[in-house]
Design a protein around this motif. Structure first.
Motif, PDB file in Angstrom:
ATOM      1  N   ASN A 157       0.842  -1.190   0.000  1.00 56.98           N
ATOM      2  CA  ASN A 157       0.000   0.000   0.000  1.00 56.98           C
ATOM      3  C   ASN A 157       0.880   1.245   0.000  1.00 56.98           C
ATOM      4  O   ASN A 157       1.693   1.427   0.918  1.00 56.98           O
ATOM      5  N   ILE A 158       0.726   2.070  -1.022  1.00 58.56           N
ATOM      6  CA  ILE A 158       1.524   3.289  -1.076  1.00 58.56           C
ATOM      7  C   ILE A 158       0.879   4.327  -0.173  1.00 58.56           C
ATOM      8  O   ILE A 158      -0.277   4.708  -0.341  1.00 58.56           O
ATOM      9  N   SER A 159       1.635   4.777   0.793  1.00 62.84           N
ATOM     10  CA  SER A 159       1.165   5.740   1.773  1.00 62.84           C
ATOM     11  C   SER A 159       2.137   6.916   1.775  1.00 62.84           C
ATOM     12  O   SER A 159       2.751   7.215   0.767  1.00 62.84           O
ATOM     13  N   ALA A 160       2.265   7.582   2.903  1.00 59.32           N
ATOM     14  CA  ALA A 160       3.159   8.736   2.972  1.00 59.32           C
ATOM     15  C   ALA A 160       3.446   9.076   4.414  1.00 59.32           C
ATOM     16  O   ALA A 160       2.654   8.774   5.315  1.00 59.32           O
ATOM     17  N   ALA A 161       4.578   9.739   4.628  1.00 62.03           N
ATOM     18  CA  ALA A 161       4.899  10.214   5.971  1.00 62.03           C
ATOM     19  C   ALA A 161       3.874  11.223   6.459  1.00 62.03           C
ATOM     20  O   ALA A 161       3.808  11.522   7.649  1.00 62.03           O
ATOM     21  N   ALA A 162       3.054  11.734   5.530  1.00 64.49           N
ATOM     22  CA  ALA A 162       1.984  12.650   5.929  1.00 64.49           C
ATOM     23  C   ALA A 162       1.011  12.002   6.893  1.00 64.49           C
ATOM     24  O   ALA A 162       0.242  12.691   7.567  1.00 64.49           O
ATOM     25  N   SER A 163       1.019  10.672   6.965  1.00 57.82           N
ATOM     26  CA  SER A 163       0.135   9.994   7.910  1.00 57.82           C
ATOM     27  C   SER A 163       0.523  10.310   9.353  1.00 57.82           C
ATOM     28  O   SER A 163      -0.282  10.186  10.263  1.00 57.82           O
ATOM     29  N   LYS A 164       1.754  10.704   9.564  1.00 62.01           N
ATOM     30  CA  LYS A 164       2.228  10.999  10.910  1.00 62.01           C
ATOM     31  C   LYS A 164       2.785  12.413  11.044  1.00 62.01           C
ATOM     32  O   LYS A 164       3.085  12.868  12.124  1.00 62.01           O
ATOM     33  N   ASP A 165       2.967  13.107   9.927  1.00 63.47           N
ATOM     34  CA  ASP A 165       3.578  14.418   9.938  1.00 63.47           C
ATOM     35  C   ASP A 165       2.516  15.497   9.834  1.00 63.47           C
ATOM     36  O   ASP A 165       1.383  15.239   9.452  1.00 63.47           O
ATOM     37  N   GLU A 166       2.897  16.710  10.143  1.00 59.52           N
ATOM     38  CA  GLU A 166       1.945  17.814  10.159  1.00 59.52           C
ATOM     39  C   GLU A 166       2.096  18.686   8.921  1.00 59.52           C
ATOM     40  O   GLU A 166       2.636  19.796   8.981  1.00 59.52           O
ATOM     41  N   TYR A 167       1.682  18.175   7.788  1.00 62.57           N
ATOM     42  CA  TYR A 167       1.654  18.994   6.582  1.00 62.57           C
ATOM     43  C   TYR A 167       0.583  18.468   5.657  1.00 62.57           C
ATOM     44  O   TYR A 167      -0.003  17.422   5.873  1.00 62.57           O
ATOM     45  N   TYR A 168       0.354  19.210   4.592  1.00 62.43           N
ATOM     46  CA  TYR A 168      -0.720  18.916   3.645  1.00 62.43           C
ATOM     47  C   TYR A 168      -2.075  19.187   4.287  1.00 62.43           C
ATOM     48  O   TYR A 168      -2.216  19.667   5.390  1.00 62.43           O
ATOM     49  N   ASN A 169      -3.066  18.802   3.555  1.00 62.91           N
ATOM     50  CA  ASN A 169      -4.450  19.018   3.944  1.00 62.91           C
ATOM     51  C   ASN A 169      -4.887  17.954   4.962  1.00 62.91           C
ATOM     52  O   ASN A 169      -4.376  16.857   4.954  1.00 62.91           O
ATOM     53  N   PRO A 170      -5.746  18.305   5.900  1.00 60.92           N
ATOM     54  CA  PRO A 170      -6.073  17.379   6.994  1.00 60.92           C
ATOM     55  C   PRO A 170      -6.666  16.054   6.524  1.00 60.92           C
ATOM     56  O   PRO A 170      -6.408  15.007   7.137  1.00 60.92           O
ATOM     57  N   VAL A 171      -7.474  16.072   5.458  1.00 56.76           N
ATOM     58  CA  VAL A 171      -8.071  14.823   4.989  1.00 56.76           C
ATOM     59  C   VAL A 171      -7.004  13.913   4.397  1.00 56.76           C
ATOM     60  O   VAL A 171      -7.058  12.689   4.548  1.00 56.76           O
ATOM     61  N   PHE A 172      -6.003  14.496   3.725  1.00 57.39           N
ATOM     62  CA  PHE A 172      -4.906  13.683   3.202  1.00 57.39           C
ATOM     63  C   PHE A 172      -4.174  12.985   4.338  1.00 57.39           C
ATOM     64  O   PHE A 172      -3.856  11.790   4.259  1.00 57.39           O
ATOM     65  N   ARG A 173      -3.914  13.712   5.416  1.00 59.69           N
ATOM     66  CA  ARG A 173      -3.229  13.103   6.560  1.00 59.69           C
ATOM     67  C   ARG A 173      -4.069  11.972   7.151  1.00 59.69           C
ATOM     68  O   ARG A 173      -3.556  10.911   7.509  1.00 59.69           O
ATOM     69  N   MET A 174      -5.373  12.198   7.266  1.00 62.01           N
ATOM     70  CA  MET A 174      -6.257  11.155   7.779  1.00 62.01           C
ATOM     71  C   MET A 174      -6.267   9.932   6.863  1.00 62.01           C
ATOM     72  O   MET A 174      -6.235   8.785   7.324  1.00 62.01           O
ATOM     73  N   ALA A 175      -6.309  10.177   5.542  1.00 66.69           N
ATOM     74  CA  ALA A 175      -6.341   9.076   4.587  1.00 66.69           C
ATOM     75  C   ALA A 175      -5.083   8.226   4.695  1.00 66.69           C
ATOM     76  O   ALA A 175      -5.146   6.990   4.698  1.00 66.69           O
ATOM     77  N   MET A 176      -3.937   8.876   4.791  1.00 70.61           N
ATOM     78  CA  MET A 176      -2.689   8.120   4.875  1.00 70.61           C
ATOM     79  C   MET A 176      -2.582   7.363   6.202  1.00 70.61           C
ATOM     80  O   MET A 176      -2.055   6.250   6.258  1.00 70.61           O
TER      81      MET A 176
END
Length: 300
Positions: A157-176
């Motif tokens: 599953n391709i994810s991103a450090a945005a799942s734990k980091d504080e950047y991008y849009n909030p829904v993107f962080r939640m999705a990751m």
């Protein structure tokens, strides 16, 4: 490395997905490249109405793989429809007899990446959650039925450090975050059946969208020269997945998230441009955080 293996890569019309498909094919796999955009689409614009066209299509990905001597087949699919996902997985299993690797890369990126909780576009939720999360789950659900029967397989599953980091849009962080938690959950179910699941974290990647943002800062990515200096080719993530797929100790990695740079050093491979990024402080920091996160997830 992957001769005789059958791989499905979603989101393979452009970006990281297309790069992963090319890398797996170069490693010897037969790759089913799956996405919605079959041919170049002049209506696939970025930003406001009439914005620049985002290049990329299944036809282009397929042509590049064939030109390099690889084996691939295009499959046009709308991943928002569960029935289409089930049909595609059944088609691949019937035709090839196996599904060895599933790479869930598709992400329904909205027109803009900007916005906080109170002002981000309402449609961002559907864009990120429907394709970015739900389709990954459904792909894993149907592909795992094939992998369980053959007692082997890798779901990446391709994810991103945005799942734990504080950047991008909030829904993107939640999705990751959802994707990484999903990886842990499905890995738990699949472990007794010889099937593994991992999340893979690319960093900045020189995709079509990223390079378009470099040329036009109004498009939504805040790209700096420093970001480009630590960016990778779209194929780099594919090389990581190829090495994971043949790792005899893959099951020990199942359920975890891995930065691509970390995997490059673990398996000692280079990017397609011949470089191997150093393990920087950011990667070391995330490796330590991920270890703590994995302990929490595995205790749940």
């Amino acid at each position: 490395m992957l001769s005789g293996k059958i791989a499905i890569v979603t989101g393979a019309s452009r970006g990281i997905g297309a790069g992963i498909a090319r890398a797996l094919a170069t490693s010897g796999a037969t790759v089913i490249v799956a996405a919605r955009t079959a041919v170049a689409d002049a209506h696939a614009t970025w930003g406001e109405e009439g914005g620049p066209v985002v290049p990329g299509s299944l036809a282009e990905t397929l042509a590049s793989i064939h030109a390099a001597g690889g084996h691939a087949e295009a499959y046009q699919i709308d991943l928002s429809h569960t029935g289409e996902i089930e049909k595609m997985v059944g088609y691949v299993a019937d035709k090839f007899g196996t599904i060895d690797i599933l790479v869930n890369c598709a992400m329904g990126f909205p027109k803009s990446y900007k916005g906080e909780l109170w002002n981000s576009p309402i449609g961002d939720w559907d864009a990120y959650m429907d394709i970015g999360v739900r389709s990954k789950y459904m792909m894993a659900r149907f592909a795992s039925q094939i992998m369980i029967k053959q007692k082997s397989g890798l779901i990446a599953n391709i994810s991103a450090a945005a799942s734990k980091d504080e950047y991008y849009n909030p829904v993107f962080r939640m999705a990751m975050s959802c994707v990484d938690r999903m990886t842990s959950a499905i890995a738990f179910d699949l472990r007794p059946h010889g099937v593994s699941a991992v999340s893979v974290w690319p960093r900045w990647v020189r995709t079509e969208r990223v390079m378009m943002s470099v040329a036009d800062a109004t498009l939504g990515f805040d790209i700096t020269p420093e970001d480009l200096e630590i960016s990778d080719t779209p194929e780099f993530t594919g090389r990581a997945i190829a090495h994971l797929a043949v790792d005899p100790k893959l099951s020990e990695r199942s359920g975890r998230a891995y930065p691509v740079v970390q995997l490059a050093h673990d398996y000692e491979f280079d990017d397609f441009d011949g470089t191997r990024p150093p393990i920087d402080d950011y990667t070391r920091e995330w490796d330590a955080k991920l270890e703590a996160i994995h302990k929490i997830l595995n205790s749940g």
